[in-house]
Motif scaffolding. Sequence first.
Motif, mmCIF file in Angstrom:
data_model
loop_
_atom_site.group_PDB
_atom_site.id
_atom_site.type_symbol
_atom_site.label_atom_id
_atom_site.label_comp_id
_atom_site.label_asym_id
_atom_site.label_seq_id
_atom_site.Cartn_x
_atom_site.Cartn_y
_atom_site.Cartn_z
ATOM 1 N N VAL A 3 0.936 -1.338 -0.084
ATOM 2 C CA VAL A 3 0.097 0.083 -0.151
ATOM 3 C C VAL A 3 0.925 1.096 0.032
ATOM 4 O O VAL A 3 1.913 1.443 0.731
ATOM 5 C CB VAL A 3 -0.992 -0.036 1.184
ATOM 6 N N THR A 4 0.570 2.130 -0.867
ATOM 7 C CA THR A 4 1.504 3.346 -1.114
ATOM 8 C C THR A 4 0.759 4.665 -1.608
ATOM 9 O O THR A 4 -0.393 4.209 -2.159
ATOM 10 C CB THR A 4 2.610 3.083 -2.119
ATOM 11 N N ASN A 5 1.044 5.829 -1.314
ATOM 12 C CA ASN A 5 0.441 6.966 -1.952
ATOM 13 C C ASN A 5 1.015 7.014 -3.606
ATOM 14 O O ASN A 5 0.313 7.722 -4.019
ATOM 15 C CB ASN A 5 0.938 8.257 -1.281
ATOM 16 N N GLN A 6 2.082 6.163 -3.950
ATOM 17 C CA GLN A 6 2.505 6.446 -5.088
ATOM 18 C C GLN A 6 1.573 5.959 -6.210
ATOM 19 O O GLN A 6 1.216 4.816 -6.085
ATOM 20 C CB GLN A 6 3.992 5.753 -5.119
ATOM 21 N N LEU A 7 1.492 6.553 -7.463
ATOM 22 C CA LEU A 7 0.666 5.911 -8.445
ATOM 23 C C LEU A 7 1.568 4.996 -9.216
ATOM 24 O O LEU A 7 2.710 5.079 -9.212
ATOM 25 C CB LEU A 7 0.298 7.039 -9.402
ATOM 26 N N PRO A 8 0.751 3.891 -9.747
ATOM 27 C CA PRO A 8 1.699 2.764 -10.573
ATOM 28 C C PRO A 8 2.545 3.647 -11.751
ATOM 29 O O PRO A 8 1.973 4.423 -12.355
ATOM 30 C CB PRO A 8 0.551 1.819 -10.994
ATOM 31 N N ALA A 9 3.554 3.267 -11.844
ATOM 32 C CA ALA A 9 4.791 3.871 -12.849
ATOM 33 C C ALA A 9 4.133 3.178 -14.138
ATOM 34 O O ALA A 9 5.109 3.360 -15.315
ATOM 35 C CB ALA A 9 6.030 3.499 -12.471
ATOM 36 N N SER A 10 3.649 2.005 -14.500
ATOM 37 C CA SER A 10 3.460 1.136 -15.467
ATOM 38 C C SER A 10 2.068 0.528 -15.708
ATOM 39 O O SER A 10 1.422 0.377 -14.618
ATOM 40 C CB SER A 10 4.635 0.246 -15.946
ATOM 41 N N LYS A 38 -2.520 8.759 -14.813
ATOM 42 C CA LYS A 38 -1.412 9.505 -15.472
ATOM 43 C C LYS A 38 -1.601 10.918 -16.124
ATOM 44 O O LYS A 38 -0.981 11.733 -15.819
ATOM 45 C CB LYS A 38 -0.691 8.690 -16.659
ATOM 46 N N MET A 39 -2.745 10.815 -16.723
ATOM 47 C CA MET A 39 -3.375 11.884 -17.527
ATOM 48 C C MET A 39 -4.275 12.866 -16.633
ATOM 49 O O MET A 39 -4.851 13.908 -17.112
ATOM 50 C CB MET A 39 -4.163 11.662 -18.794
ATOM 51 N N GLN A 40 -4.702 12.368 -15.271
ATOM 52 C CA GLN A 40 -5.374 13.251 -14.483
ATOM 53 C C GLN A 40 -6.750 13.277 -15.284
ATOM 54 O O GLN A 40 -7.240 14.316 -15.137
ATOM 55 C CB GLN A 40 -4.995 14.271 -13.880
ATOM 56 N N ARG A 41 -7.272 12.383 -15.795
ATOM 57 C CA ARG A 41 -8.620 12.341 -16.600
ATOM 58 C C ARG A 41 -9.588 11.524 -15.833
ATOM 59 O O ARG A 41 -9.140 10.561 -15.548
ATOM 60 C CB ARG A 41 -8.427 12.130 -17.889
ATOM 61 N N PRO A 42 -10.894 11.755 -15.620
ATOM 62 C CA PRO A 42 -11.797 10.760 -15.008
ATOM 63 C C PRO A 42 -11.973 9.682 -15.945
ATOM 64 O O PRO A 42 -11.741 9.510 -17.199
ATOM 65 C CB PRO A 42 -13.255 11.586 -15.186
ATOM 66 N N LEU A 43 -12.209 8.414 -15.371
ATOM 67 C CA LEU A 43 -12.410 7.070 -16.093
ATOM 68 C C LEU A 43 -13.902 6.888 -16.027
ATOM 69 O O LEU A 43 -14.465 6.717 -14.989
ATOM 70 C CB LEU A 43 -11.526 5.929 -15.452
ATOM 71 N N PHE A 44 -14.130 6.678 -17.167
ATOM 72 C CA PHE A 44 -15.720 6.421 -17.526
ATOM 73 C C PHE A 44 -16.207 4.891 -17.867
ATOM 74 O O PHE A 44 -15.447 4.263 -18.760
ATOM 75 C CB PHE A 44 -16.480 7.274 -18.560
ATOM 76 N N LEU A 45 -16.638 4.038 -16.923
ATOM 77 C CA LEU A 45 -16.734 2.767 -16.799
ATOM 78 C C LEU A 45 -18.211 2.257 -17.000
ATOM 79 O O LEU A 45 -18.995 2.690 -16.162
ATOM 80 C CB LEU A 45 -16.419 1.925 -15.498
#
Length: 307
Positions: A3-10, A38-45
């Motif tokens: 668990v981490t605050n870091q976003l996944p790098a890949s 990465k792009m700070q865009r909402p994800l529409f599912l």
Amino acid sequence: MPVTNQLPASIDETLEMLSDGDYVAGRALATVLFLSLKMQRPLFLEGEAGVGKTEIAKVLAKALDRPLIRLQCYEGLDVSSAVYEWNYPAQMLEIRLAEATGEDDRSAIERSIFSEKHLIRRPVLQALEAPGGRAPVFLIDELDRTDEAFEAFLLEILSDYQVTIPELGTIKAEEPPIVIITTNRTREIHDALKRRCLYHWVDYPAADVELEIVRRKVPGCHDELSRQVVAYVQKLRQMDLFKSPGVAETIDWATALTELDRLALDPETVSDTLGTLLKYQDDIARIEGSAGRELLAEVKADLAAAV
């Protein structure tokens, strides 16, 4: 992945993050989720009910150690329920106390009653204010249940990640929240909102993927029973039912059968437990009796042939 605050790098790290949260995802989903972060865009599912759309937001919040703020949409949802409202009883009490003490400065009273202490923060405002200095995961669940007016209001918020409260001013997110929007497609969402999002259709999983999900979510389920449950559900989805069972129903059924200490399916058990799998009487009536026995026979024959 810890668990981490870091976003996944890949993309691979995104897959690992989901897997560590017991979410079995394909590479396409992991890719669009990685790009959304990465792009700070909402994800529409988008997808049928019960295929695991909401679970993605829950797993993401836990994996990134972020607060999960959920806006559950429904018909008639308005600004006071979604964004903010004033605590009117407390405001009235303060006005009466001011009158009782002889306070006659109207400007001072107004500043006092329209201060943050009387502001009730609803999910949208909570998401913009980033509790604890960490941008939360903001789940806007079942957006298709709202009307077009609220959809248009939400479009404005997602454009600038800010909201204006006339009495206090504009509140803007220092760091945009991670936004996950889900819809069961009971109505079409306007293109203007979709254009601001990355999109992914969450489909029913293939049999091998669904079997892995059951093994992770119901570890006490006997392996043969797990295979029969998944195969049975897969066949049900090929039928013309009013509502095909989702992954959530598969998990519920496997859990129920495990609680009943079943090691394999039999016609009586299937008939007795259909209420955990199918949620409409017409669908249950269609599967009960000879149709259910024939379907179970086909499942067992297919599994035997695959060995």
